[in-house]
Design a protein around this motif. Structure first.
Motif, PDB file in Angstrom:
ATOM      1  N   ALA A 119       0.836  -1.199   0.000  1.00  0.00           N
ATOM      2  CA  ALA A 119       0.000   0.000   0.000  1.00  0.00           C
ATOM      3  C   ALA A 119       0.867   1.243   0.000  1.00  0.00           C
ATOM      4  O   ALA A 119       1.882   1.302   0.696  1.00  0.00           O
ATOM      5  CB  ALA A 119      -0.905   0.002   1.228  1.00  0.00           C
ATOM      6  N   TYR A 239      -6.954  -0.797  -1.953  1.00  0.00           N
ATOM      7  CA  TYR A 239      -6.336  -1.342  -0.736  1.00  0.00           C
ATOM      8  C   TYR A 239      -7.063  -0.781   0.483  1.00  0.00           C
ATOM      9  O   TYR A 239      -7.199   0.437   0.618  1.00  0.00           O
ATOM     10  CB  TYR A 239      -4.859  -0.962  -0.670  1.00  0.00           C
ATOM     11  CG  TYR A 239      -4.121  -1.558   0.511  1.00  0.00           C
ATOM     12  CD1 TYR A 239      -3.406  -2.746   0.385  1.00  0.00           C
ATOM     13  CD2 TYR A 239      -4.126  -0.920   1.760  1.00  0.00           C
ATOM     14  CE1 TYR A 239      -2.722  -3.296   1.468  1.00  0.00           C
ATOM     15  CE2 TYR A 239      -3.447  -1.471   2.844  1.00  0.00           C
ATOM     16  CZ  TYR A 239      -2.741  -2.648   2.689  1.00  0.00           C
ATOM     17  OH  TYR A 239      -2.069  -3.190   3.757  1.00  0.00           O
ATOM     18  N   ALA A 268      -2.983   0.135  -3.874  1.00  0.00           N
ATOM     19  CA  ALA A 268      -1.944  -0.890  -3.813  1.00  0.00           C
ATOM     20  C   ALA A 268      -1.183  -0.943  -5.124  1.00  0.00           C
ATOM     21  O   ALA A 268      -1.703  -0.586  -6.182  1.00  0.00           O
ATOM     22  CB  ALA A 268      -2.564  -2.261  -3.527  1.00  0.00           C
ATOM     23  N   LYS A 309      -2.112 -10.265   0.246  1.00  0.00           N
ATOM     24  CA  LYS A 309      -3.167 -10.342  -0.774  1.00  0.00           C
ATOM     25  C   LYS A 309      -2.761 -11.243  -1.947  1.00  0.00           C
ATOM     26  O   LYS A 309      -2.936 -10.906  -3.120  1.00  0.00           O
ATOM     27  CB  LYS A 309      -3.548  -8.939  -1.269  1.00  0.00           C
ATOM     28  CG  LYS A 309      -4.118  -8.030  -0.186  1.00  0.00           C
ATOM     29  CD  LYS A 309      -4.544  -6.682  -0.744  1.00  0.00           C
ATOM     30  CE  LYS A 309      -5.061  -5.751   0.347  1.00  0.00           C
ATOM     31  NZ  LYS A 309      -6.340  -6.193   0.909  1.00  0.00           N
TER      32      LYS A 309
END
Length: 351
Positions: A119, A239, A268, A309
């Motif tokens: 991020a 994000y 992100a 993620k």
């Protein structure tokens, strides 16, 4: 400094007949970053599964790594998705390649899996605070390496926060990745904006020299027309993490987290693990199969694992930052591995 890691230690502990079947060359970022964690964990997973040994060069400039994969000179690299996009157009750092050759090279890139764990944050030392992150006029701000995806994202962050362009209102400071921490801790910048995983070893190291404050993107700016354009820009993805989770990740460090609501919201940097399109189908399948089967190891080997993620489920394209301006395709071997594991893959990602 660029260093090489030869991750094959487990091979010495198992019979020769079960040794890794292939040797892969790979490049990644500096230690403490999400791509570095993913690559070194992948190397351990592939080694344990007897699929391959990865010879990793760390501290690499991914702009060069992406081109090396496209040219078939490198087997694997983590690619910020803006780079294959820029290569396909022959613009930005690939302007010397040109549109025609760039498009040809980009066609030779395939993705095995995705992540969007970094991020974009804005930070400063508490001893030299930024009173208003919407007023950054005259400051020296570290906003990325000399070129590449992180610099593009860093410049976008400052434009979104304060409406300023690099060199027009603030002084952008750029250094190679290995020099980032020393530049900031040495007083070379008044503030910095960096795409960071959670938790970031780099921010923890910076905070060891004095307390720091990290900001997300204020809700009104993120929801603005420019904010939404940046979130949807090539190489970016949404994000959002509960602020309590974000703070807990930095517990025990002198790091203050500032948000205007109960979530840490930003954009992100969307990544794909890329290989040449010419990679053998069975090898790409085995790598991706081992990756999917290694989910627990990726999630538990580091505090940043659960926040990376990584794509261990259905691949819809949009959530991964693809299938828009970025038209990257997945390797057929990787698609087979995902579908055999019961996951769907969007048609826009199929060659």
């Amino acid at each position: 400094m660029i260093k090489k890691l030869f991750l094959a230690t487990a091979v010495a502990l198992i019979p020769a007949a079960a040794a890794a079947q292939a040797t892969l060359t790979a490049e990644t970022t500096t230690p403490g970053s999400t791509p570095h964690y993913i690559d070194t964990t992948l190397a351990a997973v592939l080694d344990s599964a007897g699929v391959a040994t990865m010879q990793i060069t760390e501290g690499a400039t991914l702009t060069n790594s992406v081109q090396a994969v496209a040219e078939g000179r490198l087997d694997m690299a983590p690619a910020p998705l803006i780079l294959p996009f820029l290569l396909s157009k022959g613009i930005g750092p690939y302007s010397g390649v040109g549109p025609e050759k760039g498009a040809e090279l980009a066609e030779n890139i395939r993705a095995l899996f995705f992540n969007a764990g970094s991020a974009q944050i804005f930070a400063y030392y508490n001893s030299n605070p930024v009173e208003d992150i919407r007023n950054l006029e005259g400051l020296r701000i570290w906003n990325g390496p000399p070129r590449g995806a992180a610099l593009t994202s860093g410049r976008a962050m400052i434009q979104l926060l304060a409406g300023l362009k690099d060199g027009e209102g603030y002084e952008g400071i750029q250094t190679e990745w290995p020099d980032t921490v020393s530049t900031i801790t040495g007083g070379g910048a008044d503030a910095w904006t960096i795409p960071e995983g959670l938790p970031s070893g780099r921010e923890i190291t910076i905070a060891a020299a004095g307390g720091i404050t990290l900001h997300d993107v204020p809700s009104d700016l993120l929801a603005s027309e420019l904010g939404q354009q940046i979130v949807a820009a090539p190489g970016h993805a949404p994000y959002s993490v509960p602020v309590d989770v974000f703070r807990k990740a930095y517990e025990g460090n002198d790091i203050t987290i500032v948000t205007d609501d109960d979530t840490f919201d930003s954009f992100a940097t969307a990544f794909a693990q890329i290989v040449p399109a010419t990679m053998d189908d069975e090898l790409a399948y085995n790598i991706t199969k081992a990756y999917l089967e290694g989910e627990e190891r990726f999630m538990t080997s580091s505090p940043r694992g659960p926040h990376s993620k990584l794509s261990f489920g259905d691949i819809d394209g949009k959530s991964q930052g693809a299938c828009g301006a970025v038209q990257i395709k997945m390797h057929p071997g990787a698609i087979r591995a995902f579908e055999e594991a019961g996951h769907t893959v969007a048609d826009c990602l199929k060659p």
